[in-house]
Design an enzyme around this catalytic site. Sequence first.
Site, short mmCIF file in Angstrom:
data_model
loop_
_atom_site.label_atom_id
_atom_site.label_comp_id
_atom_site.label_asym_id
_atom_site.label_seq_id
_atom_site.Cartn_x
_atom_site.Cartn_y
_atom_site.Cartn_z
N LYS A 53 0.87 -0.78 0.16
CA LYS A 53 0.03 -0.16 -0.32
C LYS A 53 1.17 1.11 0.29
O LYS A 53 0.27 2.12 -1.01
CB LYS A 53 -0.64 -0.53 1.01
CG LYS A 53 -2.12 -1.18 1.42
CD LYS A 53 -2.71 -1.38 2.36
CE LYS A 53 -3.81 -2.81 2.29
NZ LYS A 53 -4.60 -2.89 3.09
N GLN A 97 -5.39 -1.40 9.39
CA GLN A 97 -4.70 -2.79 9.03
C GLN A 97 -5.35 -4.03 10.22
O GLN A 97 -5.69 -3.65 11.46
CB GLN A 97 -3.59 -3.15 8.66
CG GLN A 97 -3.01 -4.57 7.71
CD GLN A 97 -3.38 -4.37 6.87
OE1 GLN A 97 -3.19 -3.11 5.82
NE2 GLN A 97 -3.60 -5.50 6.12
N ASP A 120 -11.15 2.66 3.50
CA ASP A 120 -11.69 0.91 3.79
C ASP A 120 -12.65 1.20 3.60
O ASP A 120 -13.43 0.11 2.99
CB ASP A 120 -11.12 0.60 4.49
CG ASP A 120 -9.92 -0.54 4.69
OD1 ASP A 120 -9.61 -0.81 3.87
OD2 ASP A 120 -9.17 -0.26 5.62
#
Length: 314
Positions: A53, A97, A120
Site C-alpha cells: 500500500k 490494517q 477502506d
Amino acid sequence: MADIIDGKAIARQLDDRTKAEVDALVVAGKPRPGLTVILVGDDGASQVYVRRKIKGCEKVGIRSSEHRLPADTSQEDLLALIDQLNNDPEVHGILCQVPLPQHIDTRTVLGAISPEKDVDGFHPVNVGRLSTGTGGIVPCTPLGVMMLLETVIDDFVGKDAVVIGKSNIVGKPVAMLLLERECTVTVTHIYTENLPEIARKADIIVAAAGAPELVKGDWVKPGAVVIDVGITRIMGDDGKEKLVGDVKFDEVQHAKAVTPVPGGVGPMTIAVLLHNTAQAAKALSNGADEDADPYHDAPDRSLIYGTAEGAQAS
Ligand code: GUN
C-alpha cells in the site's frame, strides 16, 4: 474460450488516472493527498500488504505515513492515535490494517475513524451510505470488482447476479453495488442449499467465499461473467505451493469472461485504495464533489487480453 480480464492492466490504468487527479489537485494549490496506515503487531501477511500500500502511494504521488505499533498497544492508545489523525489536516485517508490483536475491539476501532477519512469504507456511516445509495466511500475490493465487470458488461439492468460469500468486506457490499446497477442479486454462501443450481442461472458470478476451487465448470452458464475474489495458497499435485481462487479456472472456458488468480481482482484492491484516498482528499479540500461517480466511470475495455490459454501460459 473465455476472455481473461486483466486486473493488472486495469489497475495500472486506474493508477494513471489517480496520479493525474493527484497532480491536478496539487497544481490547483490543494494539499497533496496523504494516506496514513496503522499496523498493530507483527502479522507477516499484514506487513506485506502494508508495504504494498505504501509503495502504491509512491507510484501515484500520494504522501504516506506509517504507524507501526507493538502488539500489546492498548485500545485506548490506538483510539487516541486515530483521534489525532482524524484532526490532522494533512491526513486525508486513514487505514487501520486488520486483523487487530485479540484484546482490541475491531468494530470500536474502525468506527472511530472519521467517515470522511475511512478509505477502506468500513465505517458504519459509509456502509449505511452504500446500502441507501447515497454516496460515501466504497470498500476497495467491491469497487474493484465493479470496475472489472464494467470492462465486459454493457448493460447491467436486469442481469441475474449471484454473489457467493456474505462477508462485510466483499460479499455484502458487492451485492449492494450490483443492486445499484439494477441487477437481480442473490447472495449465497457455503451453507446455501442447491448452490450449483442457483449459480447456473447467473449472468454474473462473484465468487468470494474463500473456499478454494468451489465453483466448478458445471456451475457456470455459457456466456456468464465470472469474477473470482478468492485467493488461497494450496499444495499442487507437483508438491509445489500455488495460489488458487474460488473458481476452478480451467473448467470455466465456456464463460464470456473470467478473472485469473493471481492477476485479477487482487491488483485492483490497492489501486482502488489509492483512488479512494485521492477522492477523500478532494472531498475534504473542496467539499463533496457532486459529479463524482466512482464506479460508473470505468476503465476502458481494451484491457482484456487473449483467452484462458494465454493467461495460463503467462
Ligand atoms: N486486511 C486485509 N485486507 C485489508 C483491507 O483491505 N483493509 C484493512 N484495513 N485491513 C485489511
